[in-house]
Design an enzyme around this catalytic site. Structure first.
Site, mmCIF file in Angstrom:
data_model
loop_
_atom_site.group_PDB
_atom_site.id
_atom_site.type_symbol
_atom_site.label_atom_id
_atom_site.label_comp_id
_atom_site.label_asym_id
_atom_site.label_seq_id
_atom_site.Cartn_x
_atom_site.Cartn_y
_atom_site.Cartn_z
ATOM 1 N N PRO A 45 1.000 -1.206 -0.089
ATOM 2 C CA PRO A 45 0.001 -0.046 -0.111
ATOM 3 C C PRO A 45 0.955 1.227 -0.064
ATOM 4 C CG PRO A 45 -0.950 -1.737 1.606
ATOM 5 C CD PRO A 45 0.333 -2.053 1.009
ATOM 6 N N GLU A 46 0.455 2.265 -0.857
ATOM 7 C CA GLU A 46 1.284 3.222 -1.065
ATOM 8 C C GLU A 46 0.447 4.610 -0.363
ATOM 9 O OE1 GLU A 46 3.167 3.975 -4.854
ATOM 10 O OE2 GLU A 46 3.079 1.888 -5.110
ATOM 11 N N ARG A 58 1.269 -11.776 5.625
ATOM 12 C CA ARG A 58 2.618 -12.008 5.421
ATOM 13 C C ARG A 58 3.444 -11.317 6.607
ATOM 14 N NH1 ARG A 58 4.091 -10.229 -0.642
ATOM 15 N NH2 ARG A 58 6.103 -11.339 -0.147
ATOM 16 N N ARG A 86 20.502 17.436 -9.688
ATOM 17 C CA ARG A 86 20.729 16.180 -9.254
ATOM 18 C C ARG A 86 20.677 15.282 -10.570
ATOM 19 N NH1 ARG A 86 20.737 15.646 -3.945
ATOM 20 N NH2 ARG A 86 19.528 17.165 -2.632
#
Length: 278
Positions: A2-3, A113, A157
């Protein structure tokens, strides 16, 4: 995993259902789930008898504030779920923590899990007790000044765009799936050096990031084929139906009809359109 949109969806639901209620009982049996505590009873003792006064989110971490000043921290890991249930309702397998609230309603942490975790941080603040939180980067959905800070992360960057978006010490909450969707929306390749973006491209990327994440939240997150992400009510998300590149290798790009490509880099699959992402 899940984000940000999935965690934010759960946070809003937990706040709506449980804020203001007292935790009357806690049952905690998952040893791995409680691994930050020296003994399972610590979570029980520090949460029981206290009111849930508010909720927050830091990246992919869910924060449940108690009236004692303690904060219950929940990380869903790969398969974790927070589910609302009535007391006495049969538990599903892999239920590791149950918070019993007044009124006979429960908040259950389920994690097949066991990569997720639940623990209590003290009034001094979660940043003092959890190194990962102390070093989290900007929240993509933060307030005023976020766009300028985001532009500063990219300036000069050589880091590729996708790894930078997924670096939790720079931008908190974005993973593999949403990084692909954000970069498609912005029309930028996953391997483009961050410092090569023009000012207009930086603004476009920021808008794509906030728009994609907010739209995913509106659709209650994404549930993939395994349907392991579920919201508070056990329902799957809906945003996966609107994915434009993620896991769509070979499908026609919705913008230019070029077949979506999949390239492995850095141990991850990157889905993108070779035709319109530059």
């Amino acid at each position: 995993m899940p984000e940000l949109p999935e965690v934010e969806t759960v946070r809003r639901d937990v706040h709506a259902e449980f804020a203001g209620l007292v935790v009357e009982d806690v049952r905690a049996t998952g040893v791995r789930t409680l691994r930050r505590h020296g003994r399972p009873g610590e979570l029980v003792e520090r949460a029981r008898g206290h009111k849930l006064v508010g909720t927050g989110r830091r990246g992919k971490y869910l924060l449940l504030g108690l009236d004692s000043g303690d904060v219950v921290v929940v990380h869903l890991g790969m398969s974790g779920q927070l589910l609302r249930a009535q007391a006495g309702q049969a538990q599903v397998r892999h239920t590791h923590v149950v918070f019993g609230f007044e009124g006979g309603v429960e908040l259950r942490f389920v994690d097949p899990r066991t990569f997720g975790e639940v623990f209590v941080a003290g009034p001094a603040g979660v940043d003092m007790e959890l190194d990962e939180l102390a070093h989290l980067g900007i929240d993509p959905l933060g307030g005023p000044g976020t766009e300028a800070r985001f532009a500063g992360l990219l300036a000069g960057r050589g880091t590729r765009l996708k790894p930078l978006l997924m670096d939790q010490t720079r931008v908190a909450g974005i993973g593999n799936m949403y990084a692909d969707e954000i970069l498609f929306e912005a029309g930028l390749r996953f391997d483009r050096p961050a410092g090569s973006l023009t000012g207009g491209e930086v603004r476009r990327l920021f808008r794509a990031m906030t728009a994609t994440l907010n739209r995913a939240i509106e659709h209650r997150g994404s549930s993939l084929a395994d349907e392991q992400y579920r919201d508070l009510y056990g329902r799957v998300g809906d945003f996966q139906r609107l994915h434009r590149v993620y896991a769509r290798e070979g499908a026609a790009c919705p913008r230019c009809a070029t077949p979506i490509a999949r390239v492995k880099a850095g141990g991850r699959s990157n889905f993108f359109c070779p035709g319109c992402q530059r």
